[in-house]
Design a protein around this motif. Structure first.
Motif, PDB file in Angstrom:
ATOM      1  N   LEU A  27      55.813  29.993  47.300  1.00 22.50           N
ATOM      2  CA  LEU A  27      55.970  29.736  45.867  1.00 22.50           C
ATOM      3  C   LEU A  27      56.254  28.264  45.561  1.00 22.50           C
ATOM      4  O   LEU A  27      55.612  27.663  44.703  1.00 22.50           O
ATOM      5  N   MET A  28      57.246  27.701  46.265  1.00 21.62           N
ATOM      6  CA  MET A  28      57.710  26.350  45.918  1.00 21.62           C
ATOM      7  C   MET A  28      57.824  25.422  47.103  1.00 21.62           C
ATOM      8  O   MET A  28      57.456  24.255  47.028  1.00 21.62           O
ATOM      9  N   GLY A  29      58.359  25.920  48.182  1.00 26.23           N
ATOM     10  CA  GLY A  29      58.603  25.083  49.347  1.00 26.23           C
ATOM     11  C   GLY A  29      59.703  25.703  50.185  1.00 26.23           C
ATOM     12  O   GLY A  29      60.383  26.621  49.732  1.00 26.23           O
ATOM     13  N   ALA A  30      59.866  25.184  51.412  1.00 26.02           N
ATOM     14  CA  ALA A  30      60.830  25.770  52.340  1.00 26.02           C
ATOM     15  C   ALA A  30      62.264  25.463  51.894  1.00 26.02           C
ATOM     16  O   ALA A  30      62.503  24.560  51.098  1.00 26.02           O
ATOM     17  N   TRP A  31      63.177  26.257  52.453  1.00 23.97           N
ATOM     18  CA  TRP A  31      64.612  26.106  52.212  1.00 23.97           C
ATOM     19  C   TRP A  31      65.054  24.697  52.600  1.00 23.97           C
ATOM     20  O   TRP A  31      64.881  24.294  53.737  1.00 23.97           O
ATOM     21  N   THR A  32      65.568  23.955  51.661  1.00 22.13           N
ATOM     22  CA  THR A  32      66.145  22.658  51.998  1.00 22.13           C
ATOM     23  C   THR A  32      67.481  22.512  51.286  1.00 22.13           C
ATOM     24  O   THR A  32      67.741  23.141  50.281  1.00 22.13           O
ATOM     25  N   VAL A  33      68.290  21.672  51.864  1.00 23.82           N
ATOM     26  CA  VAL A  33      69.570  21.328  51.267  1.00 23.82           C
ATOM     27  C   VAL A  33      69.636  19.816  51.371  1.00 23.82           C
ATOM     28  O   VAL A  33      69.115  19.250  52.324  1.00 23.82           O
TER      29      VAL A  33
ATOM     30  N   THR B   2      56.966  27.610  35.934  1.00 23.82           N
ATOM     31  CA  THR B   2      57.773  26.681  35.133  1.00 23.82           C
ATOM     32  C   THR B   2      59.045  26.315  35.912  1.00 23.82           C
ATOM     33  O   THR B   2      59.475  27.075  36.774  1.00 23.82           O
ATOM     34  N   PRO B   3      59.618  25.160  35.590  1.00 22.09           N
ATOM     35  CA  PRO B   3      60.845  24.758  36.299  1.00 22.09           C
ATOM     36  C   PRO B   3      61.950  25.800  36.210  1.00 22.09           C
ATOM     37  O   PRO B   3      62.681  26.004  37.175  1.00 22.09           O
ATOM     38  N   VAL B   4      62.037  26.498  35.063  1.00 18.20           N
ATOM     39  CA  VAL B   4      63.118  27.483  34.918  1.00 18.20           C
ATOM     40  C   VAL B   4      62.934  28.632  35.910  1.00 18.20           C
ATOM     41  O   VAL B   4      63.886  29.080  36.554  1.00 18.20           O
ATOM     42  N   VAL B   5      61.690  29.104  36.048  1.00 18.69           N
ATOM     43  CA  VAL B   5      61.421  30.184  37.000  1.00 18.69           C
ATOM     44  C   VAL B   5      61.724  29.703  38.421  1.00 18.69           C
ATOM     45  O   VAL B   5      62.334  30.416  39.218  1.00 18.69           O
ATOM     46  N   GLU B   6      61.324  28.472  38.728  1.00 15.25           N
ATOM     47  CA  GLU B   6      61.609  27.908  40.056  1.00 15.25           C
ATOM     48  C   GLU B   6      63.103  27.909  40.327  1.00 15.25           C
ATOM     49  O   GLU B   6      63.549  28.283  41.412  1.00 15.25           O
ATOM     50  N   CYS B   7      63.873  27.485  39.334  1.00 15.26           N
ATOM     51  CA  CYS B   7      65.328  27.429  39.507  1.00 15.26           C
ATOM     52  C   CYS B   7      65.900  28.822  39.721  1.00 15.26           C
ATOM     53  O   CYS B   7      66.807  29.021  40.529  1.00 15.26           O
ATOM     54  N   LEU B   8      65.338  29.816  39.005  1.00 13.23           N
ATOM     55  CA  LEU B   8      65.818  31.191  39.167  1.00 13.23           C
ATOM     56  C   LEU B   8      65.510  31.724  40.557  1.00 13.23           C
ATOM     57  O   LEU B   8      66.362  32.334  41.205  1.00 13.23           O
ATOM     58  N   VAL B   9      64.277  31.490  41.024  1.00 15.24           N
ATOM     59  CA  VAL B   9      63.888  31.926  42.373  1.00 15.24           C
ATOM     60  C   VAL B   9      64.812  31.263  43.397  1.00 15.24           C
ATOM     61  O   VAL B   9      65.314  31.910  44.319  1.00 15.24           O
ATOM     62  N   ALA B  10      65.035  29.955  43.210  1.00 13.60           N
ATOM     63  CA  ALA B  10      65.885  29.214  44.145  1.00 13.60           C
ATOM     64  C   ALA B  10      67.301  29.776  44.157  1.00 13.60           C
ATOM     65  O   ALA B  10      67.908  29.952  45.213  1.00 13.60           O
ATOM     66  N   PHE B  11      67.817  30.125  42.970  1.00 14.98           N
ATOM     67  CA  PHE B  11      69.181  30.662  42.892  1.00 14.98           C
ATOM     68  C   PHE B  11      69.258  32.019  43.592  1.00 14.98           C
ATOM     69  O   PHE B  11      70.204  32.302  44.325  1.00 14.98           O
ATOM     70  N   LEU B  12      68.221  32.822  43.375  1.00  8.20           N
ATOM     71  CA  LEU B  12      68.185  34.139  44.006  1.00  8.20           C
ATOM     72  C   LEU B  12      68.150  33.997  45.523  1.00  8.20           C
ATOM     73  O   LEU B  12      68.914  34.640  46.249  1.00  8.20           O
ATOM     74  N   PHE B  13      67.277  33.129  46.009  1.00  7.66           N
ATOM     75  CA  PHE B  13      67.194  32.894  47.451  1.00  7.66           C
ATOM     76  C   PHE B  13      68.541  32.407  47.984  1.00  7.66           C
ATOM     77  O   PHE B  13      69.053  32.915  48.977  1.00  7.66           O
ATOM     78  N   GLY B  14      69.110  31.418  47.292  1.00 13.02           N
ATOM     79  CA  GLY B  14      70.384  30.856  47.731  1.00 13.02           C
ATOM     80  C   GLY B  14      71.478  31.917  47.783  1.00 13.02           C
ATOM     81  O   GLY B  14      72.259  31.965  48.727  1.00 13.02           O
ATOM     82  N   SER B  15      71.509  32.788  46.766  1.00 11.89           N
ATOM     83  CA  SER B  15      72.553  33.817  46.720  1.00 11.89           C
ATOM     84  C   SER B  15      72.446  34.764  47.905  1.00 11.89           C
ATOM     85  O   SER B  15      73.451  35.078  48.549  1.00 11.89           O
TER      86      SER B  15
END
Lengths: 165, 216
Positions: A27-33, B2-15
Motif C-alpha cells: 500500500l505505502m511502504g515497509a515499516w520504518t521508524v 489520500t494522506p488521511v487513509v495512509e495515516c489510518l493504515v499506519a496507525f492500525l499497523f503500528g497499534s
C-alpha cells in the motif's frame, strides 16, 4: 483472555508483524521508524520557534514539517498498542530509572540514536525489516554498521558494569 | 490513497505491532545485544524469522513491480549513522521501536530516551544545515558519487533490471542464507543446553558424594 496472561512467543509475534508489513509495503511502504520521529521533531521545533525554523535549511529542504505524514502514525500506533497491551495484561506501571548513571546512559544513548538515524536516513527497523528484505545495498551497509556499533556499545556497557561492581 | 487513509493504515499497523511486541517482549536491541553479550538468542531468532518472511514477500512482489521499496542513495553515512545508532541503543537499552513500546508500558526512562532522540535529530538538522552532507533526497542521483562518499542506489529491483533474473531469485538466495544463520543458532542453543545438563549432572554427583562422605 489467555493472550493477556501469557507471554507471547516472539517468533509468532514477529511472523504476524512481517505478514502485515508486506500488506503495508504494497500500500505505502515497509515499516520504518525514524522518519515519523523526525517529522515530530520538526513539528515541535516549529511550535517553539515558529517561522524562525525556516532559517535552518534542513527543515526547508530535507524535512519540511507537516502533520499528515503517515510514518508519524506508525509510532503513535505502537505507543497506543503497547499501552493497551500493558493495561489489559495488568503490566502497566510507572517505571523510573533509579540511578543517575542510568539517566546519563539513556540521555547519551538517545542523542546518539537520534543523530545516527538522521545521518543514515534510516533506523534499525528499516534496516532489518525494510532495506535488508528489499536487498537494498544500504541494508548491508547499515547492518554492518549496527552490528559494529552494538558490539562497541556492549563493550562500553560491560566496562561500566564492571566499574560499578 | 489520500494522506488521511495512509495515516489510518499506519496507525492500525503500528497499534497491532505495538500490541504484539508488548505481549512478546520483543526488542530489536536485545536481538543484537543479547547475542553479543550473553549468547542468548530469543529475540535474534524472531528477528531472523521476520526477515525471511519479508525477504520472500518483498522480493516476490518486487519481481512483478508491485510494492513501494525505499528509494534513496546510500553511502558512508549509512554505515556511520547506524554505527552511532548501534552504540546508542545499547547504552539506552532500547531502540526507537522499543522506546515507544516501553513508554506505552509506563517506562519513564524510555520516554526520556525518546525525548533525547528528538534532541539528537534536531542537533543533526543544525549540523546538516552547515555541512549539507549527506546529500538531500532531491540531489540524490542513484549513481556512485565518490566525492560525496555515496554509493548510489541498488536493490532487488535494480538487480532484476540489470541481470534479467526475477528479484525473487535473489530473495530466495538471501532467505536461504538467513535460514542457515537460524539453523546455526539452533545448533548453538542445543550445544548450550547439553553443556548445561552436563554441569547439572556433575553438580548432583558431587552433592551425592558429599552426602555419602558425611554419612560415612
Amino acid at each position: 483472555m489467555e493472550f493477556f496472561r501469557k507471554t507471547l512467543d516472539p517468533i509468532i509475534a514477529l511472523a504476524a508483524i512481517a505478514v502485515l508489513d508486506i500488506f503495508m509495503f504494497l500500500l505505502m511502504g515497509a515499516w520504518t521508524v525514524g522518519g515519523g520521529e523526525t517529522m515530530m521533531t520538526g513539528l515541535m521545533a516549529q511550535a517553539v520557534l515558529g517561522d524562525e525554523l525556516q532559517r535552518i535549511p534542513f527543515w526547508n529542504i530535507v524535512f519540511p514539517p507537516h502533520a499528515d505524514y503517515w510514518k508519524i502514525y506508525i509510532s503513535l500506533g505502537m505507543l497506543f498498542g503497547a499501552f493497551v497491551g500493558a493495561v489489559l495484561s495488568k503490566e502497566f506501571y510507572w517505571r523510573v530509572p533509579r540511578h543517575l548513571s542510568e539517566w546519563v546512559l539513556i540521555t547519551i544513548g538517545g542523542l546518539l540514536m537520534g543523530f545516527g538515524i538522521r545521518l543514515a536516513y534510516i533506523c534499525n527497523v528499516s534496516t532489518f525489516f525494510g532495506l535488508m528484505p528489499e536487498m537494498n545495498l544500504g541494508g548491508y551497509l547499515a547492518m554492518s554498521g549496527i552490528v559494529a556499533g552494538a558490539w562497541v556499545g556492549s563493550l562500553v556497557y560491560k566496562k561500566l558494569l564492571e566499574g560499578d561492581a | 490513497m489520500t494522506p488521511v487513509v495512509e495515516c489510518l493504515v499506519a496507525f492500525l499497523f503500528g497499534s497491532v505491532a505495538g500490541l504484539l511486541m508488548q505481549r512478546s517482549r520483543f526488542c530489536n536491541t536485545a536481538a543484537l545485544r543479547d547475542a553479543i553479550m550473553f549468547k542468548t538468542y530469543r529475540n535474534t531468532k524472531a528477528m531472523l524469522v521476520a526477515m525471511m518472511i519479508l525477504t520472500v514477500g518483498f522480493t516476490g512482489f518486487m519481481s512483478v513491480g508491485a510494492g513501494h521499496p525505499l528509494q534513496f542513495d546510500v553511502g558512508l553515512n549509512t554505515f556511520a549513522g547506524l554505527f552511532l545508532f548501534g552504540i546508542g541503543m545499547v547504552l539506552a537499552g532500547a531502540c526507537t521501536v522499543s522506546t515507544w513500546v516501553k513508554a506505552g508500558e509506563g517506562n519513564i526512562g524510555a520516554l526520556w530516551a525518546l525525548i533525547f532522540t528528538f534532541v539528537g535529530m534536531f542537533l543533526f538538522s543544525l549540523v546538516w544545515s552547515a555541512s549539507w552532507w549527506p546529500p538531500a533526497p532531491q540531489t540524490m542521483t542513484g549513481q556512485i558519487n565518490l566525492p560525496a562518499l555515496q554509493l548510489g542506489f541498488a536493490n532487488a529491483q535494480t538487480l532484476q533490471d540489470k541481470f534479467g533474473v526475477p528479484a525473487i531469485v535473489f530473495g530466495l538466495a538471501q532467505t536461504a542464507f538467513l535460514a542457515m544463520l537460524y539453523r546455526g543458532i539452533l545448533r548453538r542453543e542445543r550445544a548450550q543446553h547439553a553443556e548445561h545438563e552436563k554441569h547439572q549432572k556433575e553438580h548432583q554427583k558431587k552433592k551425592a558424594a558429599r552426602a555419602a562422605a558425611v554419612e560415612a
